[in-house]
Design a protein around this motif. Structure first.
Motif, PDB file in Angstrom:
ATOM      1  N   LEU A   1      -1.262   0.378   7.313  1.00 30.18           N
ATOM      2  CA  LEU A   1      -1.785   0.797   5.844  1.00 30.18           C
ATOM      3  C   LEU A   1      -3.333   1.912   6.102  1.00 30.18           C
ATOM      4  N   MET A   2      -3.108   2.442   7.561  1.00 24.84           N
ATOM      5  CA  MET A   2      -3.992   3.829   7.746  1.00 24.84           C
ATOM      6  C   MET A   2      -2.724   4.428   7.462  1.00 24.84           C
ATOM      7  N   HIS A   3      -1.438   4.317   7.447  1.00 24.73           N
ATOM      8  CA  HIS A   3      -0.489   5.640   7.101  1.00 24.73           C
ATOM      9  C   HIS A   3      -0.762   5.934   5.837  1.00 24.73           C
TER      10      HIS A   3
ATOM     11  N   VAL B   1       0.986  -1.205  -0.025  1.00 25.02           N
ATOM     12  CA  VAL B   1       0.029  -0.406   0.085  1.00 25.02           C
ATOM     13  C   VAL B   1       0.569   1.259  -0.426  1.00 25.02           C
ATOM     14  N   THR B   2       1.601   1.424   0.896  1.00 25.95           N
ATOM     15  CA  THR B   2       2.871   2.153   0.819  1.00 25.95           C
ATOM     16  C   THR B   2       3.494   2.690  -0.359  1.00 25.95           C
ATOM     17  N   GLY B   3       4.091   1.689  -1.165  1.00 27.49           N
ATOM     18  CA  GLY B   3       4.613   1.936  -2.343  1.00 27.49           C
ATOM     19  C   GLY B   3       3.752   2.269  -3.467  1.00 27.49           C
TER      20      GLY B   3
ATOM     21  N   ALA C   1      -5.556  -4.316   8.917  1.00 27.18           N
ATOM     22  CA  ALA C   1      -6.477  -3.661   8.255  1.00 27.18           C
ATOM     23  C   ALA C   1      -7.148  -2.277   8.667  1.00 27.18           C
ATOM     24  N   CYS C   2      -6.980  -1.528  10.078  1.00 22.01           N
ATOM     25  CA  CYS C   2      -7.117  -1.177  11.194  1.00 22.01           C
ATOM     26  C   CYS C   2      -7.077   0.166  10.846  1.00 22.01           C
ATOM     27  N   ILE C   3      -8.052   1.186  10.632  1.00 26.08           N
ATOM     28  CA  ILE C   3      -7.928   3.027  10.733  1.00 26.08           C
ATOM     29  C   ILE C   3      -8.265   3.519  11.554  1.00 26.08           C
TER      30      ILE C   3
ATOM     31  N   SER D   1       3.345  -7.517   3.933  1.00 31.45           N
ATOM     32  CA  SER D   1       2.091  -7.486   5.131  1.00 31.45           C
ATOM     33  C   SER D   1       0.630  -6.869   4.521  1.00 31.45           C
ATOM     34  N   SER D   2       1.077  -5.864   3.354  1.00 32.31           N
ATOM     35  CA  SER D   2      -0.369  -5.686   3.054  1.00 32.31           C
ATOM     36  C   SER D   2      -1.910  -6.423   2.880  1.00 32.31           C
ATOM     37  N   SER D   3      -1.421  -7.630   2.305  1.00 37.15           N
ATOM     38  CA  SER D   3      -2.122  -8.676   2.322  1.00 37.15           C
ATOM     39  C   SER D   3      -2.364  -9.631   3.247  1.00 37.15           C
TER      40      SER D   3
ATOM     41  N   ALA E   1       9.737  -0.563   1.461  1.00 36.11           N
ATOM     42  CA  ALA E   1       9.850  -2.222   1.661  1.00 36.11           C
ATOM     43  C   ALA E   1       9.577  -2.964   2.868  1.00 36.11           C
ATOM     44  N   ASN E   2       9.049  -2.103   3.253  1.00 41.43           N
ATOM     45  CA  ASN E   2       8.938  -2.543   4.674  1.00 41.43           C
ATOM     46  C   ASN E   2       9.589  -3.890   5.344  1.00 41.43           C
ATOM     47  N   ALA E   3       8.921  -4.572   6.008  1.00 35.84           N
ATOM     48  CA  ALA E   3       9.687  -6.089   6.465  1.00 35.84           C
ATOM     49  C   ALA E   3      11.217  -5.835   6.641  1.00 35.84           C
TER      50      ALA E   3
ATOM     51  N   LEU F   1       9.001  -0.460  -8.432  1.00 35.84           N
ATOM     52  CA  LEU F   1       9.713  -2.138  -8.333  1.00 35.84           C
ATOM     53  C   LEU F   1       9.398  -3.300  -7.703  1.00 35.84           C
ATOM     54  N   GLU F   2       8.329  -3.869  -7.755  1.00 33.65           N
ATOM     55  CA  GLU F   2       7.874  -5.160  -6.735  1.00 33.65           C
ATOM     56  C   GLU F   2       8.679  -6.760  -6.922  1.00 33.65           C
ATOM     57  N   ALA F   3       8.904  -6.622  -5.707  1.00 31.97           N
ATOM     58  CA  ALA F   3       9.606  -8.232  -5.816  1.00 31.97           C
ATOM     59  C   ALA F   3       9.078  -9.532  -6.155  1.00 31.97           C
TER      60      ALA F   3
HETATM   61  C1  LIG Z   1      -1.296  -9.458  11.622  1.00 30.74           C
HETATM   62  C2  LIG Z   1      -1.323  -8.040  11.550  1.00 30.74           C
HETATM   63  C3  LIG Z   1      -2.245  -6.723  11.382  1.00 30.74           C
HETATM   64  C4  LIG Z   1      -2.202  -5.637  10.986  1.00 30.74           C
HETATM   65  N1  LIG Z   1      -2.852  -4.279  11.284  1.00 30.74           N
HETATM   66  C5  LIG Z   1      -3.726  -3.674  10.694  1.00 30.74           C
HETATM   67  C6  LIG Z   1      -3.760  -2.436  11.290  1.00 30.74           C
HETATM   68  O1  LIG Z   1      -4.967  -3.216  11.565  1.00 30.74           O
HETATM   69  N2  LIG Z   1      -3.522  -1.286  10.239  1.00 30.74           N
HETATM   70  C7  LIG Z   1      -2.944  -1.025   9.662  1.00 30.74           C
HETATM   71  O2  LIG Z   1      -2.787   0.171   9.341  1.00 30.74           O
HETATM   72  N3  LIG Z   1      -1.578  -1.793   9.347  1.00 30.74           N
HETATM   73  C8  LIG Z   1      -1.756  -3.292  10.060  1.00 30.74           C
HETATM   74  N4  LIG Z   1      -1.064  -3.799  10.176  1.00 30.74           N
HETATM   75  C9  LIG Z   1       0.675  -3.750   9.116  1.00 30.74           C
HETATM   76  C10 LIG Z   1       0.482  -3.022   7.800  1.00 30.74           C
HETATM   77  O3  LIG Z   1       0.029  -4.241   7.112  1.00 30.74           O
HETATM   78  C11 LIG Z   1       1.820  -2.762   7.410  1.00 30.74           C
HETATM   79  O4  LIG Z   1       2.203  -1.414   8.289  1.00 30.74           O
HETATM   80  C12 LIG Z   1       1.193  -2.424   5.858  1.00 30.74           C
HETATM   81  O5  LIG Z   1       0.933  -3.498   5.158  1.00 30.74           O
HETATM   82  C13 LIG Z   1       2.889  -1.819   5.214  1.00 30.74           C
HETATM   83  O6  LIG Z   1       2.830  -1.714   4.136  1.00 30.74           O
HETATM   84  P1  LIG Z   1       3.964  -1.284   3.265  1.00 30.74           P
HETATM   85  O7  LIG Z   1       3.221  -1.264   1.419  1.00 30.74           O
HETATM   86  O8  LIG Z   1       5.253  -0.469   3.597  1.00 30.74           O
HETATM   87  O9  LIG Z   1       4.642  -2.605   2.951  1.00 30.74           O
HETATM   88  P2  LIG Z   1       4.185  -4.107   2.297  1.00 30.74           P
HETATM   89  O10 LIG Z   1       2.565  -4.640   2.176  1.00 30.74           O
HETATM   90  O11 LIG Z   1       5.180  -5.056   3.034  1.00 30.74           O
HETATM   91  O12 LIG Z   1       4.986  -3.791   1.317  1.00 30.74           O
HETATM   92  C14 LIG Z   1       6.605  -3.930   0.634  1.00 30.74           C
HETATM   93  C15 LIG Z   1       6.887  -4.564  -0.325  1.00 30.74           C
HETATM   94  O13 LIG Z   1       8.076  -4.599  -1.239  1.00 30.74           O
HETATM   95  C16 LIG Z   1       8.197  -5.692  -1.607  1.00 30.74           C
HETATM   96  N5  LIG Z   1       9.477  -5.392  -1.112  1.00 30.74           N
HETATM   97  C17 LIG Z   1      10.498  -5.633  -0.425  1.00 30.74           C
HETATM   98  N6  LIG Z   1      12.335  -5.847  -0.841  1.00 30.74           N
HETATM   99  C18 LIG Z   1      12.300  -5.719  -1.884  1.00 30.74           C
HETATM  100  C19 LIG Z   1      12.742  -5.462  -3.160  1.00 30.74           C
HETATM  101  N7  LIG Z   1      14.555  -5.927  -2.070  1.00 30.74           N
HETATM  102  N8  LIG Z   1      12.935  -5.302  -4.087  1.00 30.74           N
HETATM  103  C20 LIG Z   1      11.730  -5.176  -4.390  1.00 30.74           C
HETATM  104  N9  LIG Z   1      10.570  -4.951  -3.577  1.00 30.74           N
HETATM  105  C21 LIG Z   1      11.048  -5.367  -2.441  1.00 30.74           C
HETATM  106  C22 LIG Z   1       7.909  -6.948  -0.956  1.00 30.74           C
HETATM  107  O14 LIG Z   1       7.808  -7.975  -1.413  1.00 30.74           O
HETATM  108  C23 LIG Z   1       6.364  -6.262  -0.704  1.00 30.74           C
HETATM  109  O15 LIG Z   1       5.723  -6.665  -1.214  1.00 30.74           O
HETATM  110  C24 LIG Z   1      -1.273  -5.294  10.386  1.00 30.74           C
HETATM  111  C25 LIG Z   1      -0.201  -5.989   9.919  1.00 30.74           C
HETATM  112  C26 LIG Z   1       0.250  -7.339  10.233  1.00 30.74           C
HETATM  113  C27 LIG Z   1       0.965  -8.691  10.247  1.00 30.74           C
END
Ligand SMILES: Cc1cc2nc3c(=O)[nH]c(=O)nc-3n(C[C@H](O)[C@H](O)[C@H](O)COP(=O)(O)OP(=O)(O)OC[C@H]3O[C@@H](n4cnc5c(N)ncnc54)[C@H](O)[C@@H]3O)c2cc1C
Length: 423
Positions: free
Chosen positions: A373-375, A25-27, A59-61, A53-55, A216-218, A44-46
């Motif tokens: 997600l909310m952010h 969601v962030t990207g 997903a609360c806000i 984590s997005s899926s 890239a989150n985690a 670019l998505e791996a």
């Molecule tokens: C159990 C659980 C409950 C949650 N509850 C909430 C909630 O209630 N409300 C809320 O707001 N958030 C919640 N979150 C957190 C939220 O899901 C994440 O903070 C959010 O999805 C992060 O989004 P993102 O796009 O930053 O990261 P991601 O969705 O993890 O996306 C990062 C992407 O980067 C890609 N990537 C990584 N390394 C590379 C690379 N080298 N090259 C290219 N691509 C790469 C990955 O494949 C991935 O798709 C929860 C998470 C979990 C696990």
């Protein structure tokens, strides 16, 4: 609520070639935001869009935060998601306003709770209120309030549908000219004069750019290392969601079909539940497990003791904790499913958003500690403002919502008192 706070940033006078890495969601929202300002963007998505984590999210806000900047930012995000169709063209709304109910027992300092509510109202969140025990009993009769002194309640909080968020925003980004490349894991970077000149994906493709955004989150600390950047203070922790069937309107004393309107309810010890469908409950609980190494193929692993069948396991503890405050949970039977995903935690639970202290054209937007997600709309707006400035700035202005201090999100900050409302 007015539409003006979501008004686009002005078209940039300095179109920049931006490579956004990470298609959650962030990207995806960041890529869209930058493209609508006139930047030339590659995402670019791996793996596939949404495969991190997005899926896997609850997903609360909510707008009930203890950091004023985040309260304003989340008001922006709520308005953004409310205006989804106008912004992204999506057919379905990604948000439901079921509200958030934080239950408070007698371990909570009433003055501190009242001060937080006052701060949130001061930051413009006029919807938030303190409910006394009597008001709680009247408005939410299915809550067992013995031992509670009351609750904070915000009806405009709620939850999101993540697949709508990342799919629609990736599609809207494409329509705005973003090149979305999936199966493109960044594994190397080329440098020139202390800046990243290009990144190389596992299949050998090279993507050059003026600015590289680490979404890239985690995996963000690893990506920062690949790019020669700062050692990001982010730890990856596995978090679980549990699901139960059989939530009935009658056992809650509710009118037919009202189960699906239940608020996100959080116990004083941080266990939470919300409806997932008409009869299904999603549940989770704050806990701090040992950090793990982020691995694309290991996100769904359920560690011993966290499965839904383990009688004495974590899920059963959660079930017990929730049953004490929502007695209908006790009648529902057993947990039938559990899912897992990564939290990317910072020490103070605020994200890291800003240019890297070492590599000037690397910009991080990660470490959301369970709030990503909310952010995401707010994060995208900050990134767009930083790219426009060309360097880190102290604050941004959100029209109608006021100035937002970016200090809590600095990439190299010392962990501060930080965000106190963590679940
Ligand atoms: C159990 C659980 C409950 C949650 N509850 C909430 C909630 O209630 N409300 C809320 O707001 N958030 C919640 N979150 C957190 C939220 O899901 C994440 O903070 C959010 O999805 C992060 O989004 P993102 O796009 O930053 O990261 P991601 O969705 O993890 O996306 C990062 C992407 O980067 C890609 N990537 C990584 N390394 C590379 C690379 N080298 N090259 C290219 N691509 C790469 C990955 O494949 C991935 O798709 C929860 C998470 C979990 C696990």
């Amino acid at each position: 609520m007015t539409a003006t706070s979501i008004a686009p940033l002005p078209t940039t006078a300095r179109p920049t070639k931006v490579v956004v890495i990470g298609g959650g969601v962030t990207g995806t929202i960041t890529a869209w935001e930058l493209a609508r300002m006139g930047h030339q963007v590659t995402l670019l998505e791996a793996r596939q869009v949404g495969s991190g984590s997005s899926s896997r999210s609850a997903a609360c806000i909510r707008q009930q935060f203890s950091t004023p900047s985040t309260v304003r930012g989340m008001r922006y995000s709520v308005q953004f998601y409310d205006q989804w169709h106008a912004l992204m063209g999506g057919a379905e709304s990604p948000i439901r306003h079921n509200g958030y109910l934080f239950l408070k027992d007698y371990t909570a300092d009433p003055e501190a709770v009242q001060a937080t509510v006052a701060m949130q109202q001061e930051a413009g969140l006029t919807d938030v209120t303190w409910l006394t025990k009597e008001e709680l009993d009247e408005q939410f009769p299915y809550i067992e309030s013995t031992g509670l002194q009351g609750a904070t309640w915000c009806p405009t909080d709620g939850f999101l549908f993540p697949h709508i968020v990342y799919n629609d925003s990736a599609e809207a980004a494409r329509r705005n000219g973003v090149q979305v490349v999936q199966g493109a894991e960044v594994v190397e970077a080329n440098h020139s004069n202390g800046r990243v000149a290009s990144v190389i994906t596992r299949d050998g493709n090279v993507f050059d750019g003026d600015i590289f955004v680490n979404a890239a989150n985690a995996w963000a600390p690893r990506l920062s290392g690949i790019c020669g950047g700062f050692a990001l203070d982010i730890q990856t922790r596995r978090r679980y969601l549990y699901f139960m069937e059989g939530l009935r309107d009658e056992s809650m004393g509710l009118a037919p079909d009202d189960v699906r309107n239940l608020p996100m309810t959080i116990t004083p010890r941080g266990a939470y539940c919300r409806p997932e469908s008409t009869h299904q409950l999603m549940m989770g609980w704050l806990h701090f497990t040992k950090p793990v190494e982020a691995d694309f193929d290991d996100q769904d692993r359920i560690e011993p003791g966290f499965g839904h069948n383990a009688f004495s396991g974590y899920g059963m503890g959660l079930h017990k904790e929730l049953s004490a405050f929502v007695p209908a949970v006790a009648d529902m039977g057993n947990i039938h499913a559990v899912t897992a995903g990564y939290y990317a935690d910072t020490a103070d639970h605020n994200p890291l958003i800003g240019f890297d202290p070492i590599v000037a054209n690397l910009l991080h937007v990660a470490g959301f500690s369970g709030h990503g997600l909310m952010h995401a709309p707010f994060s995208a707006r900050i990134v767009a403002c930083l790219i426009e400035a060309g360097h880190n700035i102290a604050s941004i202005n959100l029209p109608d919502l006021g100035s937002v201090d970016l200090k809590p999100y600095e990439v190299d900050r010392e962990p501060a008192r930080g965000e106190a409302m963590v679940i």
